[in-house]
Motif scaffolding. Sequence first.
Motif, PDB file in Angstrom:
ATOM      1  N   GLU A 362       0.913  -1.158   0.111  1.00 14.27           N
ATOM      2  CA  GLU A 362      -0.017   0.309  -0.068  1.00 14.27           C
ATOM      3  C   GLU A 362       1.057   1.282  -0.128  1.00 14.27           C
ATOM      4  N   LEU A 363       2.165   1.094   0.791  1.00 13.60           N
ATOM      5  CA  LEU A 363       2.857   2.400   0.985  1.00 13.60           C
ATOM      6  C   LEU A 363       3.639   2.450  -0.567  1.00 13.60           C
ATOM      7  N   VAL A 364       3.922   1.480  -1.309  1.00 18.42           N
ATOM      8  CA  VAL A 364       4.600   1.455  -2.616  1.00 18.42           C
ATOM      9  C   VAL A 364       3.666   2.004  -3.495  1.00 18.42           C
ATOM     10  N   LEU A 365       2.225   1.837  -3.426  1.00 21.37           N
ATOM     11  CA  LEU A 365       1.447   2.327  -4.148  1.00 21.37           C
ATOM     12  C   LEU A 365       1.247   3.586  -4.174  1.00 21.37           C
ATOM     13  N   SER A 366       1.287   4.035  -2.750  1.00 21.85           N
ATOM     14  CA  SER A 366       1.075   5.533  -2.432  1.00 21.85           C
ATOM     15  C   SER A 366       2.340   6.284  -3.344  1.00 21.85           C
ATOM     16  N   PRO A 376      -2.124  13.705  -5.612  1.00 22.28           N
ATOM     17  CA  PRO A 376      -1.772  14.278  -3.984  1.00 22.28           C
ATOM     18  C   PRO A 376      -1.352  13.177  -3.058  1.00 22.28           C
ATOM     19  N   LYS A 377      -0.966  13.430  -1.929  1.00 20.00           N
ATOM     20  CA  LYS A 377      -0.479  12.557  -1.186  1.00 20.00           C
ATOM     21  C   LYS A 377      -1.878  11.846  -0.405  1.00 20.00           C
ATOM     22  N   SER A 378      -1.755  10.338  -0.357  1.00 19.64           N
ATOM     23  CA  SER A 378      -2.902   9.790  -0.076  1.00 19.64           C
ATOM     24  C   SER A 378      -2.971   9.225   1.245  1.00 19.64           C
ATOM     25  N   TYR A 379      -2.255   9.527   2.014  1.00 23.67           N
ATOM     26  CA  TYR A 379      -2.471   9.576   3.768  1.00 23.67           C
ATOM     27  C   TYR A 379      -2.087  10.568   4.215  1.00 23.67           C
TER      28      TYR A 379
END
Length: 379
Positions: A362-366, A376-379
């Motif tokens: 998930e962080l890789v996809l972000s 835009p940043k997703s988290y």
Amino acid sequence: MLSEEEALILKTAEKIGTMVGRDYWLRCAREKKSPDMLWGELLKTNLTSAGVERVSGTGLLEAALVQEGLARAGLPVLQFLTTHLSRTVIAKYGTGQQFERFVRPTCEQGKKISFCITESEAGSNTWRIRTFAKKRDGGYILNGQKTFITGARESDYLLIVARTKRYEEVEDKKDGISLFVVEANNSGISFEALNIELYSPETQYTVYFDGVELSDENLIGEVDRGVNYLFDCLNVERILIAACSIGLGEYVLRRAVEYAKQRVVFDKPIGSYQGLQFRMARAKAHLEAARSLNYNAARLFDGGGKVGAEANMAKLVASEAGLEAFEIAMQTFGGNAYDLDTDIITFYPVIRLFITAPVTNELVLSYIGRHVLGLPKSY
């Protein structure tokens, strides 16, 4: 895709893994013993120095080939990964003295390094780590703890990510993080084995630092500027994880193909049925795509390029391809896959681990969404 010399490294690593054997690997896991025979063979063939340019004249691609080759024989050697990641940081940003003290022994004596970054409370939010190195005359006093540290007790050295300024004291969250390298047997360092089953002899630990005395010679690069070194070299970890995922995927898929050729149901080999055959073919295609991405990322790193996008995409695609290959292997073996003696289900913990660690997909996809696509940043 590979030169003759590169292909030989891959072939040699796989040959060593096959000779040492999956049975030996599992026996060491059951008996909680270090796989010393494996490391001895790697040392004899000089593969312990793969990827260390000053010693072997090779780069990250060659280290990734060793990682992949061992995994193609069913051996996910994570201590090779942590050692090479750590020594890349030291070789690139440390001093000549640190290279001789901590890197050269990994090449010429088979010494190992564990990478200590993860903390239970901070998790993926590295900025929030609490392990703290307090400055004193001539060095630092280190206190804190790390968890999920591969092979820490069995390693000779530890590369430690610590704060030298507390999170609450900095305006920029990237400020105040420093890297240290130290002998694992230093006074004040202790280890607690975690109850994690990866069917591997490489135990996971919580590592405690209780008043560990560090000298200035243990600091890598500049104090408070460790992030500048850390995230460059974490791309090395992603590429090596991808290599391991690809190799393990190849191993379980090869096992599935062999079984599908000889297992007969309804008077035909089960490999002739599209439901299995097409899934195996798709898994093979995805593994090859992941391999191309990963070799490209490694070559770009060796050429001095920025590889954040390429390394993250390779890790994403490879981890998913490895899991896909595992799932069709499970389906092909059917009920037999759940028998530990068949040695298929035993691959699930480590293959599935790479979806979550060392960085979640998930962080890789972000990262891809923000830094590659410009969203835009997703988290």
